[in-house]
Motif scaffolding. Structure first.
Motif, PDB file in Angstrom:
ATOM      1  N   HIS A 301       0.830  -1.223   0.000  1.00 23.38           N
ATOM      2  CA  HIS A 301       0.000   0.000   0.000  1.00 23.38           C
ATOM      3  C   HIS A 301       0.861   1.269   0.000  1.00 23.38           C
ATOM      4  CE1 HIS A 301      -2.992  -2.957   0.995  1.00 23.38           C
ATOM      5  NE2 HIS A 301      -2.543  -3.126   2.229  1.00 23.38           N
ATOM      6  N   HIS A 303       0.613   3.997  -1.475  1.00 24.58           N
ATOM      7  CA  HIS A 303      -0.121   5.266  -1.510  1.00 24.58           C
ATOM      8  C   HIS A 303      -0.442   5.786  -0.108  1.00 24.58           C
ATOM      9  CE1 HIS A 303      -3.070   1.993  -1.280  1.00 24.58           C
ATOM     10  NE2 HIS A 303      -3.840   2.851  -0.608  1.00 24.58           N
ATOM     11  N   GLU A 304      -0.333   4.916   0.903  1.00 21.12           N
ATOM     12  CA  GLU A 304      -0.608   5.347   2.278  1.00 21.12           C
ATOM     13  C   GLU A 304       0.591   6.069   2.904  1.00 21.12           C
ATOM     14  OE1 GLU A 304      -1.821   2.027   4.593  1.00 21.12           O
ATOM     15  OE2 GLU A 304      -3.526   1.497   3.300  1.00 21.12           O
ATOM     16  N   PRO A 306       2.856   8.888   1.629  1.00 24.87           N
ATOM     17  CA  PRO A 306       3.289   9.898   0.657  1.00 24.87           C
ATOM     18  C   PRO A 306       4.655  10.492   0.971  1.00 24.87           C
ATOM     19  CG  PRO A 306       1.584  10.781   2.119  1.00 24.87           C
ATOM     20  CD  PRO A 306       1.657   9.316   2.384  1.00 24.87           C
ATOM     21  N   ALA A 312       7.174   4.905  -4.266  1.00 26.70           N
ATOM     22  CA  ALA A 312       6.034   4.810  -5.174  1.00 26.70           C
ATOM     23  C   ALA A 312       6.478   4.717  -6.628  1.00 26.70           C
ATOM     24  CB  ALA A 312       5.113   6.013  -4.978  1.00 26.70           C
TER      25      ALA A 312
END
Length: 724
Positions: A301, A303-304, A306, A312
C-alpha cells in the motif's frame, strides 16, 4: 553464548570456542573426553587438552557432553543404525532364496496365507504384502550382540578439534565469513546464517555482501530483532519481501506474498525510498521482476505513505506508468541490431560481471574476427572489475569449450537437479580460448595474496574450487562437485539413513558397477542382495523411527571401473520432505570386524536434501594402476513418480557419467600453480611434521601444532582462498 551457537562453530570450523569455567584439575576428565571423542573419530588438539585440563572437572564434563553430541551428529552417529540381516555383511542370503523364505513365512501365517496363495495363483507377488519383508526382525541391541567390537587401525579417520578464540569472537568470525561469502551458500549454511545474523545484528557487519541470497537472509534476520536491513538495490527489497513470505529469495519461483505487519511495510518502503533516492538509475532493475513488484505493491500500500515518494516510483515502473528501460533490454536491443561490439562495450563499461557471463554468447554471434577482437578487448579492460569467483568460473567454462556440437552436456541447477542434453554450440576458436585463458589466469594471479611459504597436503590438489557453495551438500568430509580424492582401504561400505516426516517412505540404497565404457557389469540392491563384489544389508520399507541400509563392497573383487552408489525414492516422501536423510561411506580393513556402522571409519557423511527421486552423491573410479578415487557429484535426477530402482536407471546413469567425466574442473592445483608462478615457495606436507615458522597451509584437515600466525585453508573455509 548459547550452546546452539557453539554447535555451529564446531560444525563449521572444527574449532571449539575456548572453554570457560572455574579453574581446577580437569586432566582426568579431559582424558575421558578425548577417549570418548576417539570412538567417533575425533580427537582434541594439544592446545585444547591443555586448556581443558586447567578447568574444574564438572566444567570439562559439561563441555564434553555438548561437544560429543555435536560431533556424533556430524558423523551420523546420533541415530541407531540397524540392519535387516542381523549379522550383515556375513550370511546374507541369495535374493531368490530370501524371497522364497519370506513366502514360506507368509504361507505359514494364518492371517496372510490366503492372500499370498491368491497372489501366487495370479503369477504376481507383491513383496510388500509379506509380513517378514521390509521390517527389522530383531532389535538394535540384538544386532549389536552378534557383532564384535571394532579393532582400531592406523587407517581410521581421526579429525582433530582445535582450540578456538573466545565464544563471541568465534561466533562473529563465523557470521562474517558466511554473510560475506563470495559463493552462494547451501541450504544448511543459509539456515545457520539466519541464526548467526540475529545474534550479530548489533555487531560488526561485512564490508560487502556480494551474494544477494545471503543479503536477503541477513536482512530477514535483522528485521526479526528490530535492526534496519542492509539494502543496496531495489531487488534487495524484493528478496527481503520474499523472505518475509517464506518464498524463493532467488526469485526463480513466484512468491505468494502475505499480509505484512505495519513495521515490516514501513521498513520495506523506507528501504525502497532510500535506495531510489540515492540512485534513481536503479529503477531500471524493476522491470526484470515487474509482476512480482505488482503483487508486492498490493500488500505494501505505498499510496498510504506519501512521505516516501521514491518508493512509489518503483511500483509506477512495474505498472508501466513510468519508463525505466532495464539494462538487459538495452543489451538485447543492440544484439538484435547485430551490434555485437556495441553490446560488449556497454557491458564492459556498466556491468563487467554480466559481460563475463555473456562472453560465450557474444563470441558465438560475432560475425568475424574483427567483432571477436572487440569482445576480447572488452574482456581485457573489464577483467579488473569482475569478482574473482566469476573470473574463475569463466576460466573453468572456457577450458571446457574446445568441443562443440555432438557432445553431451550435463546441466545442474542450484539445487543439484541434473539433466543431460546435446551441446549444440560450436566450439570456441582455439586462439580465442588461449587468449582468454591467459587473460583470466593473469588476472587471478594478480589478485592472489602473497602466501609466504606454502605447505600443501597433496590430497587437496585435486579438490575442485568451491565456485558455488551449492555444489556440495552439508556434512562431514564433503568436497565440492568435481573434486577427486583418493580412496584407501579393503572394504568400502555405503550407508543411508532416513526418517519419515508424515507419510510411509521407502528409500532404497543401490550401487551400480560399470566398465570402462560405462556398460553395466552388475549391481547391488534389494533385488540383488549378493554378488562377487559384495553384499546388501536388506530392504527396509518404512522408517517412522528411522531406518538404515548398507552396501558392503570388497574393492579388490570389483570387476568394473566405476562404482556408482545411488539412493532412490521408491515411495513416499521426497528427499527434501523427509524429517532427516543422509548418505555416507566408510572404509575399513576386513580384520577390523565391528558393527555395520562404525563412526570412526566414516570418511564422508552428507545430507540428502535435493529435488528429484534419485540421488547420486559421488562415484568411485579405478585408475590404470588399480587405485580407487572418489569423484564428487552431488546430483539429483528426476526419476519416476514411484517405484524407482537401479534396473530402470542404468542407461540414464551411464549417460550422466559419460558426460560428467568428459568435463574438467578448476582445482586447488590451479591456484597453487599460479602462486608458484608468482614466486611462492611450495612444500608438500609429509603428513607428520610441521615447520616451526608460520606457513599458509592448504589441506583436507588442519594439522596439530602449526606455528602461531599460520593461515589455514581446509574444505570448511576453502572459499576464502578464492581471490576477491
Amino acid at each position: 553464548m548459547v550452546h546452539a551457537l557453539e554447535h555451529l562453530v564446531v560444525r563449521h570450523t572444527h574449532r571449539l570456542p575456548s572453554p570457560t569455567g572455574p579453574a581446577g584439575d580437569g586432566a582426568a576428565a579431559t582424558r575421558r573426553f578425548d577417549a570418548a571423542l576417539m570412538t567417533a573419530g575425533f580427537k582434541l588438539s594439544g592446545d585444547l587438552v591443555e586448556r581443558l585440563s586447567g578447568l574444574a572437572g564438572p566444567a570439562v564434563v559439561e563441555t564434553a557432553v555438548r561437544t560429543l553430541a555435536t560431533v556424533r551428529e556430524l558423523v551420523g552417529d546420533h541415530v541407531r543404525h540397524n540392519v535387516y540381516f542381523v549379522d550383515f555383511p556375513d550370511n546374507v542370503p541369495d535374493t531368490l532364496d530370501f524371497w522364497s523364505w519370506c513366502v514360506a513365512e507368509a504361507l505359514a501365517d494364518g492371517d496372510t496365507r490366503d492372500r499370498t496363495v491368491e497372489q501366487l495363483s495370479a503369477g504376481v507377488l507383491d513383496l510388500l504384502t509379506l509380513p517378514s519383508y521390509g521390517h527389522y526382525q530383531h532389535t538394535y541391541e540384538e544386532m549389536l550382540a552378534v557383532h564384535d567390537e571394532l579393532i582400531a587401525s592406523a587407517g581410521d579417520r581421526l579429525t582433530v578439534l582445535h582450540l578456538g578464540a573466545d565464544a563471541d569472537t568465534e561466533v562473529t568470525a563465523l557470521y562474517l565469513a558466511l554473510a560475506g561469502s563470495t559463493t552462494p551458500l547451501g541450504e544448511e549454511h543459509l539456515r545457520d546464517l539466519a541464526v548467526l545474523a540475529e545474534h550479530c545484528a548489533d555487531g560488526p557487519q561485512p564490508e560487502t555482501i556480494t551474494v544477494r541470497e545471503n543479503r536477503a537472509v541477513v536482512n530477514h534476520a535483522r528485521l526479526r530483532v528490530g535492526a534496519a536491513p542492509l539494502l543496496d538495490t531495489v531487488t534487495d527489497v524484493l528478496r527481503l519481501a520474499c523472505a518475509l513470505a517464506d518464498g524463493d529469495v532467488t526469485l526463480r519461483e513466484p512468491t505468494r506474498f502475505r499480509a505484512l505487519s505495519r513495521p515490516h511495510r514501513r521498513a520495506l518502503l523506507a528501504g525502497l525510498d532510500a535506495v531510489v533516492a540515492a540512485s534513481p538509475a536503479k529503477l531500471s532493475d524493476v522491470s526484470a521482476h515487474g509482476e512480482a513488484w505488482k503483487r508486492l505493491g498490493e500488500r505494501l500500500h505505498p499510496h498510504e505513505y506519501p512521505y516516501w515518494p521514491h518508493a512509489a516510483e518503483v511500483f509506477a515502473v512495474a505498472r508501466g506508468e513510468r519508463k525505466a528501460p532495464s539494462f538487459d533490454s538495452r543489451v538485447e536491443e543492440l544484439l538484435a541490431r547485430g551490434d555485437v561490439a556495441g553490446a560488449a562495450e556497454l557491458l564492459a563499461s556498466h556491468a563487467p560481471g554480466r559481460l563475463f557471463r555473456a562472453l560465450d554468447r557474444l563470441l558465438r554471434v560475432a560475425v568475424d574476427a574483427k567483432e571477436r577482437e572487440t569482445v576480447l578487448a572488452a574482456v581485457e579492460r573489464a577483467a579488473p572489475e569482475v569478482s574473482g569467483r566469476v573470473v574463475l568460473s569463466v576460466r573453468e567454462h572456457v577450458q571446457n569449450r574446445a568441443h562443440g556440437s555432438g557432445a553431451r552436456r550435463v546441466f545442474v541447477n542450484r539445487e543439484g537437479a541434473a539433466w543431460v542434453a546435446d551441446d549444440t554450440r560450436p566450439p570456441l576458436e582455439a586462439a580465442d580460448r588461449e587468449r582468454l585463458v591467459a587473460v583470466l589466469d593473469a588476472e587471478t594471479r594478480r589478485r592472489l595474496p602473497s602466501p609466504g611459504r606454502l605447505l600443501i597436503d597433496p590430497d587437496v590438489l585435486d579438490v575442485a574450487l568451491p565456485l558455488s557453495g551449492r555444489a556440495a551438500s552439508a556434512g562431514l568430509g564433503v568436497l565440492p562437485r568435481g573434486s577427486v580424492s583418493p580412496v584407501e582401504g579393503e572394504l568400502l561400505r555405503f550407508f543411508t539413513y532416513w526418517r519419515e516426516a508424515g507419510r510411509t517412505t521407502d528409500l532404497d540404497l543401490s550401487a551400480l558397477v560399470l566398465d570402462a565404457d560405462y556398460g553395466t557389469v552388475t549391481w547391488l540392491s534389494y533385488t540383488a542382495l549378493t554378488d562377487v563384489e559384495g553384499r546388501h544389508s536388506g530392504d527396509i520399507t518404512a522408517a517412522p523411527d528411522g531406518a538404515s541400509e548398507f552396501i558392503d563392497l570388497r574393492l579388490g573383487a570389483v570387476r568394473g571401473t566405476f562404482i556408482v552408489p545411488q539412493v532412490y525414492v521408491f515411495s513416499g516422501e521426497r528427499f527434501d520432505e523427509v524429517a532427516e536423510g543422509f548418505f555416507g561411506f566408510m572404509l575399513r580393513e576386513s580384520e577390523q570386524q565391528g558393527r555395520p556402522f562404525e563412526p570412526r571409519t566414516v570418511r564422508m557423511k552428507s545430507d540428502l536434501r535435493g529435488p528429484g527421486k534419485v540421488a547420486l552423491p559421488l562415484a568411485f573410479r579405478r585408475d590404470d594402476e588399480g587405485r580407487w578415487h572418489a569423484h564428487w557429484l552431488h546430483l539429483y535426477l528426476r526419476g519416476a513418480p514411484s517405484a524407482n530402482q537401479v534396473e530402470g536407471h542404468r542407461v540414464t546413469i551411464a549417460v550422466v557419467m559419460r558426460a560428467l567425466f568428459g568435463r574438467t574442473h578448476l582445482t586447488v592445483r590451479h591456484l597453487v600453480s599460479l602462486m608458484e608462478e608468482s614466486g611462492a615457495e611450495m612444500t608438500l606436507w609429509d603428513g607428520r611434521s610441521v615447520p616451526d615458522d608460520p606457513v599458509t597451509y592448504i589441506g583436507l584437515e588442519r594439522p596439530d601444532g602449526l606455528a602461531p600466525g599460520s593461515r589455514v585453508f581446509t574444505p570448511e573455509n576453502l572459499r576464502d582462498l578464492l581471490p576477491a
